[in-house]
Motif scaffolding. Structure first.
Motif, PDB file in Angstrom:
ATOM      1  N   SER A  52       0.839  -1.204   0.000  1.00  0.00           N
ATOM      2  CA  SER A  52       0.000   0.000   0.000  1.00  0.00           C
ATOM      3  C   SER A  52       0.875   1.256   0.000  1.00  0.00           C
ATOM      4  N   LEU A  53       2.059   1.179   0.632  1.00  0.00           N
ATOM      5  CA  LEU A  53       2.966   2.340   0.611  1.00  0.00           C
ATOM      6  C   LEU A  53       3.528   2.587  -0.784  1.00  0.00           C
ATOM      7  N   MET A  54       3.698   1.508  -1.535  1.00  0.00           N
ATOM      8  CA  MET A  54       4.288   1.606  -2.878  1.00  0.00           C
ATOM      9  C   MET A  54       3.228   1.784  -3.956  1.00  0.00           C
ATOM     10  N   GLY A  55       1.963   1.770  -3.588  1.00  0.00           N
ATOM     11  CA  GLY A  55       0.901   1.833  -4.595  1.00  0.00           C
ATOM     12  C   GLY A  55       0.899   0.617  -5.491  1.00  0.00           C
ATOM     13  N   LEU A  56       1.200  -0.554  -4.903  1.00  0.00           N
ATOM     14  CA  LEU A  56       1.305  -1.779  -5.704  1.00  0.00           C
ATOM     15  C   LEU A  56       0.177  -2.778  -5.425  1.00  0.00           C
ATOM     16  N   LEU A  57      -0.900  -2.320  -4.808  1.00  0.00           N
ATOM     17  CA  LEU A  57      -2.004  -3.241  -4.502  1.00  0.00           C
ATOM     18  C   LEU A  57      -2.837  -3.511  -5.747  1.00  0.00           C
ATOM     19  N   PRO A  58      -3.575  -4.639  -5.761  1.00  0.00           N
ATOM     20  CA  PRO A  58      -4.481  -4.864  -6.893  1.00  0.00           C
ATOM     21  C   PRO A  58      -5.478  -3.709  -7.017  1.00  0.00           C
ATOM     22  N   ALA A  59      -5.919  -3.448  -8.239  1.00  0.00           N
ATOM     23  CA  ALA A  59      -6.800  -2.295  -8.474  1.00  0.00           C
ATOM     24  C   ALA A  59      -8.083  -2.377  -7.661  1.00  0.00           C
ATOM     25  N   SER A  60      -8.518  -3.612  -7.334  1.00  0.00           N
ATOM     26  CA  SER A  60      -9.777  -3.765  -6.607  1.00  0.00           C
ATOM     27  C   SER A  60      -9.628  -3.475  -5.116  1.00  0.00           C
ATOM     28  N   ALA A  61      -8.392  -3.287  -4.637  1.00  0.00           N
ATOM     29  CA  ALA A  61      -8.194  -3.029  -3.203  1.00  0.00           C
ATOM     30  C   ALA A  61      -8.681  -1.627  -2.850  1.00  0.00           C
ATOM     31  N   LEU A  74      -0.267   9.856   0.112  1.00  0.00           N
ATOM     32  CA  LEU A  74      -0.212   8.828  -0.937  1.00  0.00           C
ATOM     33  C   LEU A  74      -1.543   8.113  -1.143  1.00  0.00           C
ATOM     34  N   VAL A  75      -2.422   8.139  -0.123  1.00  0.00           N
ATOM     35  CA  VAL A  75      -3.720   7.487  -0.307  1.00  0.00           C
ATOM     36  C   VAL A  75      -4.535   8.334  -1.280  1.00  0.00           C
ATOM     37  N   GLY A  76      -4.950   7.699  -2.365  1.00  0.00           N
ATOM     38  CA  GLY A  76      -5.735   8.411  -3.373  1.00  0.00           C
ATOM     39  C   GLY A  76      -4.882   9.189  -4.372  1.00  0.00           C
ATOM     40  N   LEU A  77      -3.566   9.095  -4.251  1.00  0.00           N
ATOM     41  CA  LEU A  77      -2.691   9.809  -5.197  1.00  0.00           C
ATOM     42  C   LEU A  77      -2.831   9.189  -6.587  1.00  0.00           C
ATOM     43  N   PRO A  78      -3.008  10.004  -7.626  1.00  0.00           N
ATOM     44  CA  PRO A  78      -3.132   9.437  -8.977  1.00  0.00           C
ATOM     45  C   PRO A  78      -1.879   8.653  -9.368  1.00  0.00           C
ATOM     46  N   GLU A  79      -2.055   7.630 -10.190  1.00  0.00           N
ATOM     47  CA  GLU A  79      -0.963   6.733 -10.567  1.00  0.00           C
ATOM     48  C   GLU A  79       0.242   7.491 -11.149  1.00  0.00           C
ATOM     49  N   ARG A  80      -0.027   8.518 -11.911  1.00  0.00           N
ATOM     50  CA  ARG A  80       1.080   9.309 -12.504  1.00  0.00           C
ATOM     51  C   ARG A  80       1.999   9.876 -11.433  1.00  0.00           C
ATOM     52  N   ALA A  81       1.378  10.442 -10.403  1.00  0.00           N
ATOM     53  CA  ALA A  81       2.158  11.048  -9.324  1.00  0.00           C
ATOM     54  C   ALA A  81       2.842   9.962  -8.486  1.00  0.00           C
ATOM     55  N   MET A  82       2.146   8.833  -8.338  1.00  0.00           N
ATOM     56  CA  MET A  82       2.726   7.717  -7.579  1.00  0.00           C
ATOM     57  C   MET A  82       3.985   7.208  -8.283  1.00  0.00           C
ATOM     58  N   CYS A  83       3.959   7.197  -9.619  1.00  0.00           N
ATOM     59  CA  CYS A  83       5.132   6.757 -10.390  1.00  0.00           C
ATOM     60  C   CYS A  83       6.352   7.615 -10.108  1.00  0.00           C
ATOM     61  N   GLU A  84       6.129   8.881  -9.807  1.00  0.00           N
ATOM     62  CA  GLU A  84       7.232   9.786  -9.490  1.00  0.00           C
ATOM     63  C   GLU A  84       7.908   9.401  -8.177  1.00  0.00           C
ATOM     64  N   ILE A  85       7.123   8.790  -7.306  1.00  0.00           N
ATOM     65  CA  ILE A  85       7.640   8.445  -5.972  1.00  0.00           C
ATOM     66  C   ILE A  85       8.208   7.032  -5.973  1.00  0.00           C
ATOM     67  N   ARG A  86       7.481   6.116  -6.613  1.00  0.00           N
ATOM     68  CA  ARG A  86       7.905   4.714  -6.642  1.00  0.00           C
ATOM     69  C   ARG A  86       9.187   4.558  -7.466  1.00  0.00           C
ATOM     70  N   GLY A  87      10.175   3.899  -6.894  1.00  0.00           N
ATOM     71  CA  GLY A  87      11.422   3.671  -7.627  1.00  0.00           C
ATOM     72  C   GLY A  87      12.322   4.892  -7.671  1.00  0.00           C
TER      73      GLY A  87
END
Ligand SMILES: Nc1ncnc2c1ncn2[C@@H]1O[C@H](COP(=O)(O)OP(=O)(O)OP(=O)(O)O)[C@@H](O)[C@H]1O
Ligand SMILES: [Mg+2]
Length: 328
Positions: A52-61, A74-87
């Motif tokens: 959940s911290l990495m935004g890697l949960l299944p989409a249905s979670a 990070l909760v509810g952060l759009p995937e684009r912005a999450m990509c900036e943080i992840r990795g």
């Protein structure tokens, strides 16, 4: 401001038997450079928590509550912005290194990829930096092997390559989910030491999941003991090891597996097994297996009790448990 602040985090998953809460209101904070371990039996929600911290949960979670990373929710952060943080700001090392590695790309390309993506490095610069990283993580003869593929390396070397990838962008937080369990015992120790050295030399914060209490004792300054999606005990590693105040923690210590035991292990010496998520009781998750259980344990979610040294325990029978002393 702490680097990471998690509050009242809930994760609901869709299972074959309907929706179920895999994480039930957990919270913790992590300062810059601080190291934290998570322990608990198979299925208690450790991986779901870090995913959940990495935004890697299944989409249905469904995730609710708050995960603030360096001031960003990070909760509810759009995937684009999450990509900036992840990795980039958060790096992750997986149990099985091939989870992170792509079999059809050379290691130079894979380790350099986050640098091109997040830091805009040219191919040549990314390759140079990838070489430096691969040398730092101890790939022998790295310069000559930059264009080799993952299958041409041993399991331990692949994990080193996975670590180089996780480190490429200089993350503030490194997450390692059972990073050594798939490796031979002798290699486990080397990889663990490598992680410890890198965390210290780069001042990264670390979240380390391990079922091995010896690994936790060596590697992290504070820890969470998870059971049934809840944190039942938390605090400085030394305090938790000394007090073992929750009956579940005592059970974990009594059942301490041998070094190198496989992941997914069930602790046979704690009577019963982890309940299915959908069957988790309303009260204390451990009530069905605990020898201190009274009627209230089945109905009341135990509130945290504050012990000395910022050590917290969720057990309504705490006084009686402590009166009996540490048994394991
Ligand atoms: N994608 C999913 N869909 C439904 N349920 C899931 C999914 N992933 C995990 N679960 C369930 O969520 C619970 C917590 O799983 P999690 O992977 O976090 O456990 P864990 O503590 O990491 O265990 P282990 O030590 O085996 O890795 C388990 O009951 C698991 O079966
Ligand atoms: Mg797991």
């Amino acid at each position: 401001m702490p680097l990471l602040e998690v509050n009242n985090l809930h994760v609901q998953l869709q299972t074959q038997r309907g929706p179920a809460e895999a994480v039930r209101g957990i919270g913790f904070t992590l300062e810059r450079g601080e190291t934290m371990g998570i322990v608990g039996e198979s299925g208690c929600g450790k991986s779901i928590t870090v995913q959940s911290l990495m935004g890697l949960l299944p989409a249905s979670a469904e995730v609710t509550g708050s995960i603030r990373f360096d001031g960003t929710e990070l909760v509810g952060l759009p995937e684009r912005a999450m990509c900036e943080i992840r990795g980039n700001r958060i790096g992750m090392i997986f149990q099985e290194p091939m989870t992170a590695l792509n079999p059809v790309h050379t290691i130079a390309r894979q380790v350099g990829e986050p640098l091109r993506l997040h830091r805009g490095l040219s191919n040549a610069d990314a390759r140079k930096e990838a070489l430096a990283l691969l040398e730092r993580v101890g790939i022998p003869d790295a310069a000559a092997r930059l264009d080799a593929y993952p299958h041409q390396f041993s399991g331990g070397q692949r994990q080193r390559i996975g670590i180089a990838m996780a480190l490429a962008c200089g993350p503030d937080l490194l997450i390692a989910d059972e990073p050594t369990t798939a490796l031979d015992v002798t290699i486990q120790k080397q990889i663990l030491e490598l992680i410890q050295n890198l965390v210290a030399e780069r001042g990264m914060a670390l979240i380390l999941i391990s079922h091995d209490l010896g690994v936790i004792a060596q590697s992290v300054s504070k820890m969470l003991v998870m059971y049934g999606g809840s944190v039942v005990e938390s605090g400085p590693t030394a305090a938790v090891f000394a007090e073992r105040a929750h009956p579940y923690t005592q059970g974990l210590f009594a059942a301490r597996p041998a070094l190198g035991a496989p992941r997914g292990l069930k602790l046979a010496t704690i009577k019963g097994s982890v309940p299915e998520l959908v069957d988790l009781p309303a009260g204390c998750p451990f009530a069905g297996r605990c020898r201190f259980t009274i009627d209230d344990c089945h109905t009341t979610r135990p509130p945290p009790t504050q012990m000395p040294h910022n050590h917290q325990v969720r057990c309504i029978r705490l006084d009686d448990v402590i009166a009996e002393g540490v048994t394991a």
